[in-house]
Every structure is written in structure tokens, then in C-alpha cells.
Design an enzyme around this catalytic site. Structure first.
Site, PDB file in Angstrom:
ATOM      1  CG  ASP A  65      -4.210  11.156  -1.805  1.00  0.00           C
ATOM      2  OD1 ASP A  65      -4.558  12.347  -1.657  1.00  0.00           O
ATOM      3  OD2 ASP A  65      -3.920  10.657  -2.911  1.00  0.00           O
ATOM      4  CE  LYS A 150       3.904 -19.887  -0.109  1.00  0.00           C
ATOM      5  NZ  LYS A 150       4.379 -21.242  -0.456  1.00  0.00           N
TER       6      LYS A 150
END
Length: 286
Positions: A65, A150
Site C-alpha cells: 500500500d 504530549k
């Protein structure tokens, strides 16, 4: 496209996969026996510019892919069909297996093939009222932290309408083709590849009410990076192109004017690919 007039084929081979070495030679010989010339482009990365010779009427992509995404990015504006042969281990886009490439080529040359016109997106980064980056993608664009675990802060607009303020690990805007990739892993829905729409999927949002949203393919989506970020941010397209973002950047996403043209397998359709790849067998792996 009139396939009877095809005189040249480009074979794009992922040279990191050893199977592509012999197969590219075999296909080139098969085409030569039919009076069709070919060029083998050997790629080792996803950022080498593909040279398209005049008269090229078909691109045969050998890889997985990722190789198809690479080809689509460089070829979509040419309007050349891509016949993707799956040499990988898990392919949603590469429907044609290694034992049916000959059949697929014959059907294409006889004009008995079908083409899937896949929606692509164009992503532009605006910084201080200046366009600093623009690129296309077949699967998705992702805005995420370049640090570990984060949260980042972003404002989302859809067609100039405020759609909310997100605190999350990032956000994905995926095409129907890309809905079975990163977006699916992040909890997004599977979209039929024939649809003209986009899915906006937050990645691990701080607010649980932030859910995936499917919008019209004609929508113009923008993401504004809020000030006061505690981490660096990165834009990624199809997992192959990266661009460092800054506070105040505006990322605009819209449908590309051109589409990726993928030759469809005659042996299976999208639902059958989903069934097989996701193990919807009803057995112990369902």
C-alpha cells in the site's frame, strides 16, 4: 482512455522488496512480447520524483500500500491508471495479488477493466499569511506532537464555521481510501472508497465528547495551531511526507482537483477485501 493506443508502460518497483526484482523483469518481458515498451523505475524511498515518459498509458506498481500511495502522489495529475500488484503482507489498496497480474494486464489491454477513481486531498500550510507548504495525499493528513504523550491544542473549522477547540494527541483527516488506515486505528469509521467525503478523527482526545466526524468531500477544513504549545508539532501526509509546524500555523485541507485512478481487481471488491483483511470470518479471529 483508449487502451488500444497504449505503447508504453511504466513499472514502479519497490526495490526493497526482493520479489519486485524478478517480477519487474517478467512483466517487462510479457509486455515486450505484446509490442509494448516499458521502463522499470526502481525506488528505495517514498520521496524520489517519478519520471513519466511521453506516451505512458499505464503504471504498474509493485509493492504494498505504501508504494501505491507514493505512486498516487506523483501521478494523480497525469490521469494515468495505476495497476497495483500486492507484494506486501497487508494491503487494502493493492487488490491485485501476485498470481493474477497477467490476467489484470490482459483485461486492461483488452479494455475490459474497471477503474476506481479515488478522492485525494491537498494540504496547505499558511504561516504569517504566506503559503509555506503544499502537498497531496491519498490516505490522510495527520497533525500530531513530535514529542511523546504530549497533548496539543488546535482550533477546527469546517467551511469557515467554528467546529470546536481540540486538546488531543493529534488529529487525522482521512479520505475514504485512508479510512481503513490510521483513522480506523484511532476509532474512525470505515468509508466506502466510492464516497466523496472526508472523516475528521481526533487522536486520543482529552474531552471524550470529541468524536470522529464525516463531512462532505467539498468541505474546506482548516486547523489553527494555538499558541502556548508544550511540544513540537509535525504534519504528516500518508506517513511519507513530513513538515514541522509552528504556533499560529493554519493547515488547510480540501479535495484535490484530480483523483488517483486505480485498476480494480476482477476477483474481489471492496467489501470482500474488508472481510478478508479484517478477518470478518465469523470464526475465532472475527
Amino acid at each position: 482512455m483508449d487502451t488500444e493506443k497504449i505503447t508504453h508502460v511504466l513499472i514502479v518497483a519497490n526495490w526493497r522488496k526482493k520479489e519486485s526484482h524478478e517480477m519487474s523483469e517478467t512483466i517487462a518481458r510479457y509486455l515486450r512480447e505484446r509490442g509494448i515498451s516499458s521502463t522499470v523505475f526502481k525506488t528505495m524511498t517514498a520521496n524520489e520524483k517519478i519520471h513519466i515518459e511521453e506516451g505512458t498509458g499505464l503504471v504498474i506498481c509493485l509493492g504494498g500500500d505504501g508504494t501505491v500511495l507514493y505512486c498516487a502522489r506523483y501521478l494523480h495529475s497525469y490521469g494515468i491508471p495505476i495497476l497495483a500488484v500486492n507484494l506486501g503482507t497487508f494491503g487494502f489498496v493493492t487488490e491485485i495479488s501476485v498470481d493474477e497480474w497477467q490476467e489484470a494486464i490482459d483485461l486492461f489491454l483488452e479494455g475490459k477493466h474497471a477503474i476506481s477513481r479515488r478522492l485525494m486531498i491537498r494540504t496547505t500550510v499558511i504561516r504569517d499569511n504566506t503559503r509555506v507548504y503544499s502537498a497531496h495525499a491519498l490516505n490522510e493528513m495527520v497533525v500530531a506532537s513530535s514529542g511523546i504523550s504530549k497533548l496539543i491544542n488546535m482550533a477546527l473549522k469546517v467551511d469557515d464555521k467554528e467546529a470546536g477547540f481540540f486538546r488531543s494527541d493529534g488529529i487525522i483527516i482521512a479520505t475514504p481510501t485512508g479510512s481503513t488506515g490510521y483513522s480506523l486505528a484511532a476509532g474512525g469509521p470505515i468509508l466506502d472508497v466510492g464516497l466523496s467525503c472526508l472523516v475528521i478523527t481526533p487522536i486520543c482526545p482529552f474531552t471524550l465528547s470529541n468524536r470522529p466526524l464525516v463531512v462532505n468531500g467539498e468541505s474546506r477544513i482548516s486547523i489553527t495551531i494555538a499558541p502556548g504549545q508544550r511540544t513540537g508539532l509535525m504534519l504528516s501526509l500518508d506517513g511519507q511526507q513530513n513538515f514541522a509546524l509552528a504556533e499560529g500555523d493554519i493547515i488547510e485541507v480540501e479535495r484535490s482537483q484530480s483523483r488517483a485512478l486505480l485498476v480494480v481487481s476482477q476477483r474481489r471488491n471492496f467489501i470482500e477485501v474488508l472481510r478478508d483483511k479484517l478477518n470478518w470470518s465469523g470464526g475465532m479471529h472475527a
